[in-house]
Design a protein around this motif. Structure first.
Motif, PDB file in Angstrom:
ATOM      1  N   VAL A 171       0.842  -1.219  -0.096  1.00 46.29           N
ATOM      2  CA  VAL A 171      -0.034   0.071   0.163  1.00 46.29           C
ATOM      3  C   VAL A 171       0.957   1.146   0.076  1.00 46.29           C
ATOM      4  N   ILE A 172       0.630   2.242  -0.800  1.00 46.45           N
ATOM      5  CA  ILE A 172       1.100   3.407  -0.879  1.00 46.45           C
ATOM      6  C   ILE A 172       0.341   4.391   0.089  1.00 46.45           C
ATOM      7  N   LEU A 173       1.001   5.199   0.924  1.00 47.08           N
ATOM      8  CA  LEU A 173       0.104   6.381   1.721  1.00 47.08           C
ATOM      9  C   LEU A 173       0.502   7.502   1.100  1.00 47.08           C
ATOM     10  N   LEU A 174      -0.478   8.350   0.331  1.00 43.09           N
ATOM     11  CA  LEU A 174      -0.193   9.554  -0.238  1.00 43.09           C
ATOM     12  C   LEU A 174      -0.895  10.655   0.563  1.00 43.09           C
ATOM     13  N   VAL A 175      -0.048  11.564   1.274  1.00 40.52           N
ATOM     14  CA  VAL A 175      -0.269  12.422   2.206  1.00 40.52           C
ATOM     15  C   VAL A 175      -0.433  13.670   1.268  1.00 40.52           C
ATOM     16  N   GLU A 176      -1.271  14.406   0.806  1.00 39.49           N
ATOM     17  CA  GLU A 176      -1.509  15.387  -0.115  1.00 39.49           C
ATOM     18  C   GLU A 176      -2.915  16.125  -0.165  1.00 39.49           C
ATOM     19  N   ASP A 177      -2.706  17.456   0.029  1.00 39.02           N
ATOM     20  CA  ASP A 177      -3.839  18.209   0.455  1.00 39.02           C
ATOM     21  C   ASP A 177      -4.493  18.986  -0.941  1.00 39.02           C
ATOM     22  N   ASN A 178      -3.338  18.861  -2.037  1.00 36.32           N
ATOM     23  CA  ASN A 178      -3.872  19.658  -3.328  1.00 36.32           C
ATOM     24  C   ASN A 178      -4.463  18.624  -4.100  1.00 36.32           C
ATOM     25  N   ALA A 179      -6.058  18.867  -4.515  1.00 36.81           N
ATOM     26  CA  ALA A 179      -6.540  17.866  -5.326  1.00 36.81           C
ATOM     27  C   ALA A 179      -5.857  17.541  -6.660  1.00 36.81           C
ATOM     28  N   ASP A 180      -5.401  18.656  -7.382  1.00 36.76           N
ATOM     29  CA  ASP A 180      -4.671  18.416  -8.513  1.00 36.76           C
ATOM     30  C   ASP A 180      -3.466  17.445  -8.694  1.00 36.76           C
ATOM     31  N   ASP A 181      -2.716  17.741  -7.443  1.00 40.69           N
ATOM     32  CA  ASP A 181      -1.340  16.997  -7.243  1.00 40.69           C
ATOM     33  C   ASP A 181      -2.002  15.405  -6.920  1.00 40.69           C
ATOM     34  N   GLU A 182      -2.834  15.412  -6.287  1.00 40.14           N
ATOM     35  CA  GLU A 182      -3.450  14.078  -6.029  1.00 40.14           C
ATOM     36  C   GLU A 182      -3.804  13.372  -7.188  1.00 40.14           C
ATOM     37  N   LEU A 183      -4.549  13.857  -8.046  1.00 43.30           N
ATOM     38  CA  LEU A 183      -5.159  13.548  -9.352  1.00 43.30           C
ATOM     39  C   LEU A 183      -3.937  13.064 -10.225  1.00 43.30           C
ATOM     40  N   VAL A 236      -4.845  10.639   2.319  1.00 40.21           N
ATOM     41  CA  VAL A 236      -5.152  11.465   3.408  1.00 40.21           C
ATOM     42  C   VAL A 236      -4.936  12.890   3.147  1.00 40.21           C
ATOM     43  N   ARG A 237      -5.590  13.609   3.549  1.00 37.00           N
ATOM     44  CA  ARG A 237      -5.537  15.243   2.975  1.00 37.00           C
ATOM     45  C   ARG A 237      -5.108  16.192   3.862  1.00 37.00           C
ATOM     46  N   ASP A 238      -4.362  15.681   5.001  1.00 35.74           N
ATOM     47  CA  ASP A 238      -3.965  16.712   5.935  1.00 35.74           C
ATOM     48  C   ASP A 238      -2.816  15.811   6.981  1.00 35.74           C
ATOM     49  N   GLY A 239      -2.148  16.612   7.467  1.00 38.02           N
ATOM     50  CA  GLY A 239      -1.200  16.029   8.578  1.00 38.02           C
ATOM     51  C   GLY A 239      -1.894  15.238   9.745  1.00 38.02           C
ATOM     52  N   ALA A 240      -2.960  15.755  10.295  1.00 41.59           N
ATOM     53  CA  ALA A 240      -3.761  15.206  11.297  1.00 41.59           C
ATOM     54  C   ALA A 240      -4.268  13.905  10.876  1.00 41.59           C
ATOM     55  N   LEU A 256       4.799  12.252   1.132  1.00 41.37           N
ATOM     56  CA  LEU A 256       4.375  13.262   2.084  1.00 41.37           C
ATOM     57  C   LEU A 256       4.650  14.504   1.510  1.00 41.37           C
ATOM     58  N   ASP A 257       3.625  15.336   1.307  1.00 37.34           N
ATOM     59  CA  ASP A 257       3.769  16.680   1.062  1.00 37.34           C
ATOM     60  C   ASP A 257       4.077  17.456   2.540  1.00 37.34           C
ATOM     61  N   LEU A 258       4.755  18.546   2.298  1.00 37.41           N
ATOM     62  CA  LEU A 258       5.361  19.211   3.536  1.00 37.41           C
ATOM     63  C   LEU A 258       4.175  20.337   4.149  1.00 37.41           C
ATOM     64  N   HIS A 259       3.629  21.180   3.222  1.00 38.10           N
ATOM     65  CA  HIS A 259       2.705  22.274   3.331  1.00 38.10           C
ATOM     66  C   HIS A 259       1.340  21.822   3.496  1.00 38.10           C
ATOM     67  N   LEU A 260       1.032  21.141   4.768  1.00 39.33           N
ATOM     68  CA  LEU A 260      -0.315  20.697   4.902  1.00 39.33           C
ATOM     69  C   LEU A 260      -1.044  21.275   5.720  1.00 39.33           C
ATOM     70  N   PRO A 261      -2.472  21.185   5.777  1.00 45.78           N
ATOM     71  CA  PRO A 261      -3.273  21.757   7.100  1.00 45.78           C
ATOM     72  C   PRO A 261      -3.348  20.952   8.102  1.00 45.78           C
ATOM     73  N   ARG A 262      -3.389  21.607   9.225  1.00 47.97           N
ATOM     74  CA  ARG A 262      -3.730  21.001  10.526  1.00 47.97           C
ATOM     75  C   ARG A 262      -2.245  20.539  11.144  1.00 47.97           C
ATOM     76  N   GLU A 298       6.146  17.920  10.925  1.00 52.40           N
ATOM     77  CA  GLU A 298       5.785  17.277  12.184  1.00 52.40           C
ATOM     78  C   GLU A 298       5.370  16.146  11.861  1.00 52.40           C
ATOM     79  N   VAL A 299       4.534  15.609  10.973  1.00 55.20           N
ATOM     80  CA  VAL A 299       4.118  14.272  10.563  1.00 55.20           C
ATOM     81  C   VAL A 299       5.393  13.414  10.739  1.00 55.20           C
TER      82      VAL A 299
END
Length: 152
Positions: A8-20, A38-42, A68-74, A79-80
């Motif tokens: 399994v790949i865990l993609l931590v990404e808040d930008n919908a375009d980058d996710e797609l 998952v769309r934010d660090g929390a 893991l993206d760096l600039h995430l909400p929450r 920190e993640v």
């Protein structure tokens, strides 16, 4: 949901375009591993430590790699990463920072916190697809992980 033997790949990404684009790049590269987004660090922390809305997920399914993206909400990506490396159950999980950040401080901090790789998201689509293809091939096909310790 997923077979524990799947990588399994865990993609931590808040930008919908980058996710797609990332998901499309995996498909175009014939990488058909399950991707948990998952769309934010929390939410990343909840997924990894099997708590919150992910409290009922199968604990035997561990990510083969975390993108893991760096600039995430929450909770931000650094920190993640800090929390991943601080706990025995997640310490050995491969983490690849996949970010648009060009800040030298983000690069340095990521490596000081134990990131396995730091990749700038290429701006053009062709380069982005190639970067994701190479990441997938290395982390999902070539790289080997130790078996998780029981009770972790």
């Amino acid at each position: 949901m997923y077979d524990p033997s799947q990588r399994v790949i865990l993609l931590v990404e808040d930008n919908a375009d980058d996710e797609l684009m990332t998901l499309r790049a995996f498909r175009k590269s014939n990488i058909h591993n399950p991707v948990v987004v998952v769309r934010d660090g929390a939410e990343a922390i909840d997924y990894l430590f099997i708590q919150g809305k992910h409290a009922n997920r199968n604990p035997d399914i561990r990510p083969q790699v975390i993108l893991l993206d760096l600039h995430l909400p929450r909770i931000d990506g650094l920190e993640v990463l800090r929390r991943i490396r601080a706990h025995e159950q997640t310490r050995t999980l491969p983490v690849v920072v996949l970010t648009s950040s060009k800040e030298e401080r983000d690069l340095v901090d990521s490596y000081q916190l134990g990131v396995n790789s730091f990749v700038h998201k290429p701006v053009d689509v062709t380069s982005f697809f190639e970067a994701v293809r190479q990441l997938g091939m290395y982390w999902l096909v070539l790289n080997e992980l130790p078996l998780p310790r029981r009770g972790a």
